[in-house]
Design an enzyme around this catalytic site. Structure first.
Site, short mmCIF file in Angstrom:
data_model
loop_
_atom_site.label_atom_id
_atom_site.label_comp_id
_atom_site.label_asym_id
_atom_site.label_seq_id
_atom_site.Cartn_x
_atom_site.Cartn_y
_atom_site.Cartn_z
CG ASP A 284 -17.96 14.87 -27.02
OD1 ASP A 284 -18.17 15.53 -25.98
OD2 ASP A 284 -17.99 13.62 -27.05
CG HIS B 89 -20.49 12.46 -53.16
ND1 HIS B 89 -21.61 13.04 -53.70
CD2 HIS B 89 -19.44 13.18 -53.60
CE1 HIS B 89 -21.25 14.07 -54.46
NE2 HIS B 89 -19.94 14.17 -54.42
CG HIS C 17 -16.37 17.00 -51.96
ND1 HIS C 17 -17.59 17.20 -51.35
CD2 HIS C 17 -16.64 16.65 -53.24
CE1 HIS C 17 -18.55 17.00 -52.24
NE2 HIS C 17 -18.00 16.65 -53.40
CG HIS D 238 -22.74 18.65 -54.00
ND1 HIS D 238 -21.80 19.63 -54.25
CD2 HIS D 238 -22.18 17.48 -54.42
CE1 HIS D 238 -20.73 19.08 -54.81
NE2 HIS D 238 -20.94 17.78 -54.91
CE1 TYR E 194 -12.37 12.13 -24.33
CE2 TYR E 194 -10.82 13.14 -25.86
CZ TYR E 194 -11.62 12.06 -25.48
OH TYR E 194 -11.63 10.92 -26.26
#
Length: 232
Positions: free
Chosen positions: A121, A98, A96, A172, A230
């Site tokens: 991708d 910001h 998490h 958020h 790839y």
């Protein structure tokens, strides 16, 4: 030595990637690393600066959000991590942050459109944005309810957490996850880069078209699936 030393070390190393990748300011972020067999995860302690972290300071928590080992308080987002681990058995790492651009899209309450092949991708869909939480959930156990805000949004919209390993929570910020903490960090960095590109795309052309389906399919399948080619 703690029986949880391996996930403490993993969580520490993953957390230390966040400032290196420019995904956090001060202490605005956290990574957790789970051991599914032991039914616990290690997570960053709350409010501790990254340059003061050590593996020993990581806090061990079970999937109900109870602290099992550690003298420091776990991240304030711990209950969100616990809910996701408890209900999504296929993940063992959560991030998490910001980070600036991903958070800006979350604040705008907008999914990030799939404009280009960098996005394709990694995903075949727009990056989802769950709506802001309802007042009764906010007034309750907020971090716990954030986990269900994410889970409910995926369920209601027919999204698969194993295919879409990232989400914005409206007003958020972003959450990402993966089979490992390292993959969750990777996904967080990709999300921020794609969010930045999408923002610039709309600055250049507010009516920029969505990437056409043939290019989405080509770019996703060349990196994923039985016929991927790839990498080594």
């Amino acid at each position: 030595m703690s029986r949880y030393q391996h996930i403490k070390q993993t969580a520490y190393e993953a957390n230390m990637q966040l400032p290196k990748l420019g995904l956090v300011l001060f202490t605005f972020g956290n990574v957790s690393a789970a051991d599914r067999d032991l039914g616990v995860f290690a997570i960053k302690p709350s409010g501790v600066p990254y340059d003061e972290l050590t593996p020993e300071k990581m806090v061990i928590v079970d999937f109900d959000g109870n602290t099992i080992e550690g003298s420091l308080r776990p991240s304030s987002d711990t209950k969100t991590h616990a809910v996701l681990y408890k209900y999504w058995a296929g993940i063992s790492g959560i991030v998490h942050t910001h980070s600036t651009y991903a958070t800006a899209w979350a604040q705008a309450q907008r999914c990030i459109p799939i404009f280009g092949t960098t996005h394709a991708d990694h995903l075949t869909t727009d990056i989802p944005c769950a709506p802001p939480m309802e007042d009764n959930r906010i007034a309750g156990d907020y971090e716990y309810q954030t986990g269900f805000q994410i889970i409910d949004y995926f369920k209601e919209n027919g999204l698969d957490y194993k295919e879409i390993e990232m989400v914005l929570v409206g007003n958020h910020a972003p959450f990402t996850w993966g089979k490992t903490a390292e993959k969750a960090v990777y996904n967080s960095a990709v999300l921020e880069a794609v969010a930045h590109m999408a923002h610039l795309t709309e600055q250049i052309d507010n009516y920029a078209p969505r990437l056409k389906d043939s290019l989405i399919k080509k770019h996703y399948e060349r990196k994923h699936g039985p016929d991927s080619y790839y990498g080594q």
